[in-house]
Every structure is written in C-alpha cells, then in structure tokens.
Design a protein around this motif. Structure first.
Motif, PDB file in Angstrom:
ATOM      1  N   ALA A 151     -22.123 -17.699  48.965  1.00  0.00           N
ATOM      2  CA  ALA A 151     -21.791 -16.405  48.369  1.00  0.00           C
ATOM      3  C   ALA A 151     -23.015 -15.777  47.714  1.00  0.00           C
ATOM      4  O   ALA A 151     -23.285 -14.568  47.874  1.00  0.00           O
ATOM      5  CB  ALA A 151     -20.670 -16.572  47.351  1.00  0.00           C
ATOM      6  N   ALA A 198     -14.484  -4.887  43.208  1.00  0.00           N
ATOM      7  CA  ALA A 198     -14.936  -6.209  43.657  1.00  0.00           C
ATOM      8  C   ALA A 198     -13.744  -7.156  43.806  1.00  0.00           C
ATOM      9  O   ALA A 198     -13.659  -7.917  44.781  1.00  0.00           O
ATOM     10  CB  ALA A 198     -15.956  -6.780  42.675  1.00  0.00           C
ATOM     11  N   LEU A 211     -16.537 -13.181  51.445  1.00  0.00           N
ATOM     12  CA  LEU A 211     -15.344 -14.033  51.347  1.00  0.00           C
ATOM     13  C   LEU A 211     -14.668 -14.301  52.684  1.00  0.00           C
ATOM     14  O   LEU A 211     -13.904 -15.273  52.808  1.00  0.00           O
ATOM     15  CB  LEU A 211     -14.345 -13.409  50.392  1.00  0.00           C
ATOM     16  CG  LEU A 211     -14.429 -13.835  48.913  1.00  0.00           C
ATOM     17  CD1 LEU A 211     -14.140 -15.325  48.785  1.00  0.00           C
ATOM     18  CD2 LEU A 211     -15.764 -13.504  48.295  1.00  0.00           C
ATOM     19  N   THR A 227     -18.195  -8.173  48.558  1.00  0.00           N
ATOM     20  CA  THR A 227     -17.212  -9.241  48.362  1.00  0.00           C
ATOM     21  C   THR A 227     -16.363  -9.467  49.612  1.00  0.00           C
ATOM     22  O   THR A 227     -16.037 -10.613  49.949  1.00  0.00           O
ATOM     23  CB  THR A 227     -16.298  -8.926  47.160  1.00  0.00           C
ATOM     24  OG1 THR A 227     -15.772  -7.589  47.304  1.00  0.00           O
ATOM     25  CG2 THR A 227     -17.059  -9.016  45.856  1.00  0.00           C
ATOM     26  N   THR A 228     -16.011  -8.405  50.310  1.00  0.00           N
ATOM     27  CA  THR A 228     -15.232  -8.553  51.541  1.00  0.00           C
ATOM     28  C   THR A 228     -16.010  -9.344  52.587  1.00  0.00           C
ATOM     29  O   THR A 228     -15.473 -10.264  53.222  1.00  0.00           O
ATOM     30  CB  THR A 228     -14.868  -7.171  52.111  1.00  0.00           C
ATOM     31  OG1 THR A 228     -14.088  -6.458  51.158  1.00  0.00           O
ATOM     32  CG2 THR A 228     -14.063  -7.302  53.398  1.00  0.00           C
ATOM     33  N   ILE A 251     -12.459  -8.932  47.211  1.00  0.00           N
ATOM     34  CA  ILE A 251     -12.212 -10.369  47.420  1.00  0.00           C
ATOM     35  C   ILE A 251     -10.880 -10.558  48.131  1.00  0.00           C
ATOM     36  O   ILE A 251     -10.767 -11.351  49.079  1.00  0.00           O
ATOM     37  CB  ILE A 251     -12.224 -11.118  46.072  1.00  0.00           C
ATOM     38  CG1 ILE A 251     -13.624 -11.074  45.450  1.00  0.00           C
ATOM     39  CG2 ILE A 251     -11.781 -12.571  46.266  1.00  0.00           C
ATOM     40  CD1 ILE A 251     -13.671 -11.621  44.032  1.00  0.00           C
ATOM     41  N   SER A 286     -24.745 -12.399  49.186  1.00  0.00           N
ATOM     42  CA  SER A 286     -24.720 -11.283  48.235  1.00  0.00           C
ATOM     43  C   SER A 286     -26.122 -10.761  47.980  1.00  0.00           C
ATOM     44  O   SER A 286     -26.347  -9.540  47.921  1.00  0.00           O
ATOM     45  CB  SER A 286     -24.069 -11.721  46.915  1.00  0.00           C
ATOM     46  OG  SER A 286     -22.726 -12.085  47.101  1.00  0.00           O
ATOM     47  N   SER A 334     -19.610  -2.886  45.935  1.00  0.00           N
ATOM     48  CA  SER A 334     -18.913  -4.057  45.390  1.00  0.00           C
ATOM     49  C   SER A 334     -17.779  -4.490  46.310  1.00  0.00           C
ATOM     50  O   SER A 334     -17.520  -5.693  46.478  1.00  0.00           O
ATOM     51  CB  SER A 334     -18.380  -3.744  43.987  1.00  0.00           C
ATOM     52  OG  SER A 334     -17.461  -2.661  44.021  1.00  0.00           O
ATOM     53  N   TYR A 335     -17.105  -3.539  46.916  1.00  0.00           N
ATOM     54  CA  TYR A 335     -16.020  -3.849  47.861  1.00  0.00           C
ATOM     55  C   TYR A 335     -16.587  -4.449  49.146  1.00  0.00           C
ATOM     56  O   TYR A 335     -16.096  -5.454  49.653  1.00  0.00           O
ATOM     57  CB  TYR A 335     -15.243  -2.570  48.169  1.00  0.00           C
ATOM     58  CG  TYR A 335     -14.024  -2.763  49.053  1.00  0.00           C
ATOM     59  CD1 TYR A 335     -12.782  -3.050  48.498  1.00  0.00           C
ATOM     60  CD2 TYR A 335     -14.103  -2.638  50.439  1.00  0.00           C
ATOM     61  CE1 TYR A 335     -11.648  -3.209  49.296  1.00  0.00           C
ATOM     62  CE2 TYR A 335     -12.980  -2.801  51.245  1.00  0.00           C
ATOM     63  CZ  TYR A 335     -11.760  -3.091  50.670  1.00  0.00           C
ATOM     64  OH  TYR A 335     -10.661  -3.247  51.463  1.00  0.00           O
ATOM     65  N   GLY A 347     -11.271  -9.588  51.661  1.00  0.00           N
ATOM     66  CA  GLY A 347     -12.018 -10.620  52.384  1.00  0.00           C
ATOM     67  C   GLY A 347     -11.134 -11.777  52.808  1.00  0.00           C
ATOM     68  O   GLY A 347     -11.303 -12.350  53.889  1.00  0.00           O
TER      69      GLY A 347
END
Length: 450
Positions: free
Chosen positions: A199, A101, A56, A52-53, A105, A203, A48-49, A108
């Motif tokens: 996104a 997450a 973004l 999103t990084t 973000i 993803s 999740s990290y 990111g």
C-alpha cells in the motif's frame, strides 16, 4: 430469487455506484469547493479516492481467496456506504478528502468482485457476456453521472451525489444475503506487513500523478518500497502477491500488456470530451454520448470473447486486440479541427472493440491459468496493472496537453504518445503463449467444477 440472480443484482448495483463516484464529482466539484473552501485541496478530492481504490483492489482479491468472496465483498459495500454518508456530511475540504479516501477503500474492496465471482459462477463461454454486462455499468455511469450531478446541484444539494449511494448500497447488501458461495476459501495467514508495504509503495508512486513538487522523491520512495516488498514476499509462506503469478510467463506478459495498453490509450476518455467541446463545439451531453462508442464496441467484443477463447486461444485474440488498439491510436493521432462527432465516435468504437477483447481475454486468462486458491488475487492483480497504467497514462497525457503552446498541439502530442504506446503494447502481445489451463475448459459446469 435464485442465489445466482441475487448476487448478480448485488454486483451490478455495487458496480454502478462505485463507477459513478469516479466521475460524478467532475461537474460538481467547482460548486463543492466554493461552499467548503480549501480550493488548494481540489485535486485531492479525486486523488484520495483514486489512490485508495487502486491500492486496495489486489489486496481485496487476495483476502477473498483466504476468507471467501461474500465476506470481503460485503465489507467493501459497508465501507463504501459509510464513506458516502460521511462525504455527504463533510463541513470542510479536509473532511471531504479524508472521507473520500474511506469511500475509495470501500470501492477498492468492491471493484474486483464482478470478475472474480463471474469466474466462480459461470463457464468460460459465458463469462464474456457477463463481463460485458458489468462493463455496461461503466458506460452508463459515464453519461449518467454528470447529468445526475448537475440535477442534484440544481434542485437539491451537492450532498445528494453521496447520499444517493446509501439506498443503492443497502439494496446491494440485501440482495447479496441469499448468495450461496461456491468457492471454498483456502485458509492461510494474512500477510499484514506485505499489505502495508504494498500500500505504501503504490501510494507513493500514485502520488507522483497528483503532487506539484517532489515527484522524484515520491517515485524513488515508491520504487524502493516495491523492492523491499518483493524481497519480503519471497520469504513468506502465504504472500500477499504469490510470486508464482509474477514468474508465470503467460500471466506475466498478460499483465505487462494490460499495463502498457492502458498507459497508451485508456486515458483517452478523459480528453476526448475536451476536444469535442472546445474544437468541435459539441455540448457536454453529446461529448458524453461519444464515449458510448467505447462501451458499444467493448460489449460487442466482450460478449463472444469467452467462446472465441475456446476456439482460438488467448494469444491470437490478444494480438488482434492490440492491432485494433493501434488502429484506434492511429485514428486519434490524425485528429484535427475538421473532425467532428462521428469521426471521434468511430475511433472510440474501435478502441472499445480493442479493450473489450483484451480485458475480457485477460481476465479469463488470469482465472484459468492460476490455481483455484489464487484466482482472486490473479484476477484483481491483472485489473490492478491496468489501473496503474491508466493513472500513469492520464497523467502523462495531461502534462502533454497543459504544457503545449496551443490546445490542438497538446491534443496531437498526447495522442501521438498513445499511438506510440499502442505499438509497444502490440509488440509485447507476441510474447504471450498458450498454456494448459488449471481449470479445464471441458469440465466446467454452471458455478462449480465436476
């Protein structure tokens, strides 16, 4: 304190916490998952990290072109701080994954700005030195994060691996306040639909690296959404990713080369410690020290890279960087049970020289060859291509290692894959050509154009 000094401190602190949070959980997640339960979500606390990084970062670069660097960077720091606080307060694994997450973000929105702001503030010949300094944060975090994680778990609580980000993030915000931005944003409409499509597409593609089933469906969905995104962007007056960056021959091949080189060997640092611990019988600490070879090589190549660009241009330096990458790939492909710490350190040092040269030249090239109001997205898009390549490379290498009958067979297979990929990357570097820069080298002063 000068405006430039304050923003440098702010960036360094933000880089340190963001880079540490990509690795600090490696040593603590077994304990965290045992306390919170939900072991089935173990991988998602990392994914999740990472997702999103990665997604973004280019969006943040584009928003900084429209609204200015300081506002977007500040927003990222605040979001990262909030995500860290929530992660530390998590009561179950579902909450931890969701809050990671949010933290991702924020990261990111923070990650592209060292390169972007350095491009605003410093002339070409000094940017290599500045980029090397920022890179040192990754080297420090690679060794410091596992040690801090272990100390927090043993003497305090695993929750402090997140709480420690709060004072550092606050200090980063405070030191950003005096910064007087030199870039004048070009106001434009925000491409919200394009951002959502982008996104969702990326993803979906990144989910292929973490799910255990349905990979084809995620991949197909991601590709389809990317096609829709491309056709939608063609019709926009202010697209999220300006198509001039995609069509620009030099920038296009720089991005392709960055992507392939990272697919090939940037994931090496994920598997070298395993070899050193299981085959060379090195401690966890010494296996981390071996990775410092990459950081040392990176800094030695990156510091003078800005001056080398003025003398030799992009193409020649990128070809040399790719040749060094092939050399490091060859050394790793020959790795066997008799090789120990110093052989690995040397191979990683050569790889550091390669990536230090290629990344610095690529970042500077992205800034110089793009229009002033597209510098943010050009820089972050180059970094995005490298991040996507890294995610794919790590996944492929992991599959080769886990599916092999024996550990050393898997090590040989994954580094043969890396060596072959480095040769492909070298071939793409020959398509890069020199072009006249939008930002003339001889007209750059400290922090502004004249």
């Amino acid at each position: 304190m000068s405006s430039r000094t304050s923003v440098m401190i702010s960036i360094v602190l933000a880089m340190l916490v963001a880079s540490m949070d990509t690795t600090i959980m490696n040593t603590t997640m077994p304990i965290i998952s045992k306390e919170l339960g939900g072991f089935s979500l173990y991988a998602w606390s990392f994914a999740s990290y990472m997702i999103t990084t990665t997604v973004l970062s280019p969006i943040a670069g584009r928003l900084s072109d429209i609204f200015g660097r300081k506002k977007v960077f500040s927003f990222g720091i605040v979001l990262f701080l909030a995500g860290s606080l929530l992660c530390g307060m998590s009561q179950n694994m579902i909450q931890l994954v969701l809050f990671r997450a949010i933290q991702g973000i924020g990261a990111g929105f923070m990650m592209p700005f060292p390169a972007i702001i350095a491009g605003d503030l410093f002339p070409v010949e000094k940017r290599g030195k500045i980029q090397a300094f920022f890179t040192a944060m990754w080297g420090i975090s690679a060794v410091l994060a596992p040690l801090l994680g272990s100390l927090f778990v043993e003497y305090l609580s695993w929750r402090w691996i997140f709480y420690v980000n709060i004072p550092v993030s606050l200090l980063s915000l405070l030191t950003l306040i005096p910064y007087k931005e030199v870039y004048e944003p070009k106001k434009a409409a925000v491409d919200y639909i394009g951002a959502v499509l982008f996104a969702l597409a990326i993803s979906s593609l990144l989910l292929v690296t973490v799910v255990n089933s349905g990979q084809f469906l995620y991949a197909a969905g991601g590709v389809l959404l990317l096609i829709v995104f491309y056709w939608y962007e063609k019709k926009q007056a202010s697209p999220l990713v300006p198509l001039t960056l995609v069509r620009h021959q030099t920038l296009k091949w720089m991005n392709i080369n960055g992507f392939i080189s990272c697919v090939a060997l940037f994931g090496t640092s994920s598997y070298i410690p395993l070899f050193l611990q299981q085959i060379a019988h090195q401690t966890v600490f010494m296996s981390g020290v071996a990775l410092l070879g990459t950081s040392i090589g990176w800094m030695l190549a990156a510091v003078p890279a800005g001056k080398w660009i003025l003398r030799y241009g992009y193409r020649r330096l990128l070809i040399i960087g790719n040749i060094l990458l092939v050399a490091s790939g060859g050394l790793l492909a020959l790795l066997n049970e008799q090789h120990g710490f110093f052989y690995v350190f040397f191979a990683m040092f050569i790889q550091g020289l390669s990536f230090g040269l290629m990344t610095t030249v690529g970042v500077i090239g992205s800034q110089q060859l793009a229009d002033a109001h597209e510098k943010g997205i050009a820089t972050s898009f180059f970094m995005f291509c490298r991040n996507i390549g890294t995610a794919i490379g790590v996944t492929v290498m992991g599959a080769l290692l886990t599916k092999a009958a024996h550990f050393m067979t898997g090590i040989h297979d994954l580094f043969l894959f890396g060596f072959a990929g480095s040769i492909v990357a070298l071939l793409t570097s020959f398509f890069i050509r020199e072009e006249v820069q939008h930002e003339p080298f001889n007209e750059i002063k400290e922090g502004k154009m004249v």
